[in-house]
Design a protein around this motif. Structure first.
Motif, mmCIF file in Angstrom:
data_model
loop_
_atom_site.group_PDB
_atom_site.id
_atom_site.type_symbol
_atom_site.label_atom_id
_atom_site.label_comp_id
_atom_site.label_asym_id
_atom_site.label_seq_id
_atom_site.Cartn_x
_atom_site.Cartn_y
_atom_site.Cartn_z
ATOM 1 N N VAL A 157 -1.757 0.446 -4.308
ATOM 2 C CA VAL A 157 -1.534 0.267 -2.870
ATOM 3 C C VAL A 157 -0.103 -0.196 -2.577
ATOM 4 O O VAL A 157 0.430 0.106 -1.510
ATOM 5 N N LEU A 158 0.544 -0.887 -3.524
ATOM 6 C CA LEU A 158 1.961 -1.224 -3.336
ATOM 7 C C LEU A 158 2.784 0.066 -3.244
ATOM 8 O O LEU A 158 3.560 0.258 -2.300
ATOM 9 N N CYS A 188 1.823 3.510 -3.100
ATOM 10 C CA CYS A 188 1.437 4.454 -2.038
ATOM 11 C C CYS A 188 1.766 3.833 -0.675
ATOM 12 O O CYS A 188 2.241 4.520 0.239
ATOM 13 N N GLY A 189 1.501 2.531 -0.544
ATOM 14 C CA GLY A 189 1.747 1.838 0.719
ATOM 15 C C GLY A 189 3.214 1.863 1.128
ATOM 16 O O GLY A 189 3.522 1.946 2.318
ATOM 17 N N VAL A 227 8.674 -3.095 1.940
ATOM 18 C CA VAL A 227 7.729 -2.004 2.215
ATOM 19 C C VAL A 227 6.623 -1.941 1.162
ATOM 20 O O VAL A 227 5.506 -1.516 1.477
ATOM 21 N N LEU A 228 6.880 -2.390 -0.059
ATOM 22 C CA LEU A 228 5.796 -2.486 -1.052
ATOM 23 C C LEU A 228 4.731 -3.465 -0.548
ATOM 24 O O LEU A 228 3.540 -3.140 -0.504
ATOM 25 N N LEU A 229 5.150 -4.670 -0.178
ATOM 26 C CA LEU A 229 4.179 -5.717 0.167
ATOM 27 C C LEU A 229 3.522 -5.455 1.525
ATOM 28 O O LEU A 229 2.295 -5.487 1.648
ATOM 29 N N GLY A 258 3.405 -2.636 2.980
ATOM 30 C CA GLY A 258 2.704 -1.367 2.812
ATOM 31 C C GLY A 258 1.349 -1.527 2.139
ATOM 32 O O GLY A 258 0.403 -0.811 2.467
ATOM 33 N N ALA A 259 1.236 -2.469 1.207
ATOM 34 C CA ALA A 259 -0.051 -2.670 0.526
ATOM 35 C C ALA A 259 -1.138 -3.058 1.538
ATOM 36 O O ALA A 259 -2.273 -2.575 1.469
ATOM 37 N N VAL A 276 -0.948 -2.547 4.937
ATOM 38 C CA VAL A 276 -1.100 -1.442 5.899
ATOM 39 C C VAL A 276 -1.936 -0.316 5.290
ATOM 40 O O VAL A 276 -2.878 0.189 5.913
ATOM 41 N N HIS A 277 -1.599 0.088 4.072
ATOM 42 C CA HIS A 277 -2.296 1.184 3.397
ATOM 43 C C HIS A 277 -3.794 0.871 3.263
ATOM 44 O O HIS A 277 -4.640 1.701 3.577
ATOM 45 N N THR A 278 -4.099 -0.330 2.781
ATOM 46 C CA THR A 278 -5.502 -0.699 2.575
ATOM 47 C C THR A 278 -6.251 -0.741 3.906
ATOM 48 O O THR A 278 -7.352 -0.202 4.029
ATOM 49 N N HIS A 307 -7.899 2.765 3.581
ATOM 50 C CA HIS A 307 -9.169 2.421 2.914
ATOM 51 C C HIS A 307 -10.163 1.847 3.917
ATOM 52 O O HIS A 307 -11.347 1.749 3.636
#
Lengths: 193, 193
Positions: A156-157, A159-160, B156-158, B160-161, B163-165, B169
């Motif tokens: 998720v890091l 892809c996110g 954006v990694l953190l 994004g994790a 946001v993505h989830t 998800h």
């Protein structure tokens, strides 16, 4: 769903059915991305695809059938082919993911699907499958090095980072930021199991 | 925009104006999140907020004024207050971000704003400000340790994790995955400058 041949149908007809499916589902995605869910009707998609409405109704009796199959079709987008070199594979898959956002307008399709699935519960499975298909290569590349929460976190890091940049910053993630993200995650991998 | 007092107006009136703004903008966000952009009209928001339509038109002449201010209001959501302990600050801010997704339905508001801004160009600034406000604390926590592409990548990694989830998800990121993500990023920080 399309009525596929069952062995008694000759290959010529099979190829035609496949081509029809591809044409119609590509047109359905175009309509959805350009014009939104309201525009996704059998007559509109038939017109854009250049097929008769009757053909569409035969293959996809309802709008839900059409939008579900369109996202399955869209989900089969190109991914990086893993080489076994972890850095190259992470960078390659993030770059493929960025290309899909830019060239296939994945960001737009994703927003529409998320928004749709929030209001049309029958589409939740299509969304979940679409997301799982999108993450599959990244998980496969990371799986030899991580498991459990760490595998989930790295997935998720990474892809996110692409999703966040594309959807919220509204610009593609740069090569420099992809490289820096891969550097952070590679240095951050837990000690070898 | 609300007509704020300019020094000649007494504090009682000022407080009332602030309360009206808060009530109306909270109602506007509720309508947007629950019922979508089409429902966000002066009459509907007036009804939900319990104010007259005339009051709304005085403060926000157009729907765009109303939706812009609603997102500024929503963007002032609670953040983690940094302590100087990097691990605690990253974990705290990710946890605050997750709470906003769950309790304030930030995921839904974000999807609506992204979708809206894609079709209503006048809202692009509101979206960009909303995103920048959302990332501000994370960037401030990371900035003493990173710069350039590495700072952008870690942000954006953190972010994004989460946001993505939340968006893809459709479930909140777990404590275990937050901890694993923070572990990866902390180990992955570039050598001290």
């Amino acid at each position: 769903m399309a009525q596929k041949g069952e062995g008694t149908v000759d290959e010529h007809v099979d190829a035609r059915v496949v081509r029809t499916r591809n044409d119609v589902l590509s047109a359905a995605i175009t309509v959805l991305v350009d014009e939104g869910w309201e525009a996704l009707t059998h007559p509109r998609v038939a017109k854009v695809a250049g097929y008769s409405k009757a053909t569409l109704y035969t293959h996809w009796p309802t709008r839900l059938d059409l939008v579900r199959d369109a996202f399955v079709h869209f989900g089969q987008m190109p991914h990086h082919v893993p080489t076994g070199d972890l850095r190259a594979d992470l960078t390659g898959e993030l770059t493929s993911f960025r290309s899909a956002m830019v060239e296939n307008r994945l960001d737009r399709a994703m927003t529409v699907l998320v928004e749709l699935a929030a209001t049309v519960p029958e589409l939740a499975d299509a969304r979940d499958r679409f997301v799982a298909d999108g993450e599959r290569v990244m998980r496969a590349v990371l799986a030899p090095h991580l498991d459990g929460d760490a595998l989930e976190a790295a997935t998720v890091l990474l892809c996110g980072a692409v999703v966040h940049t594309s959807m919220l910053h509204r610009r593609p993630i740069t090569d420099g930021v992809i490289d820096a993200a891969v550097d952070i995650v590679l240095r951050g991998l837990p000690p070898a199991r």
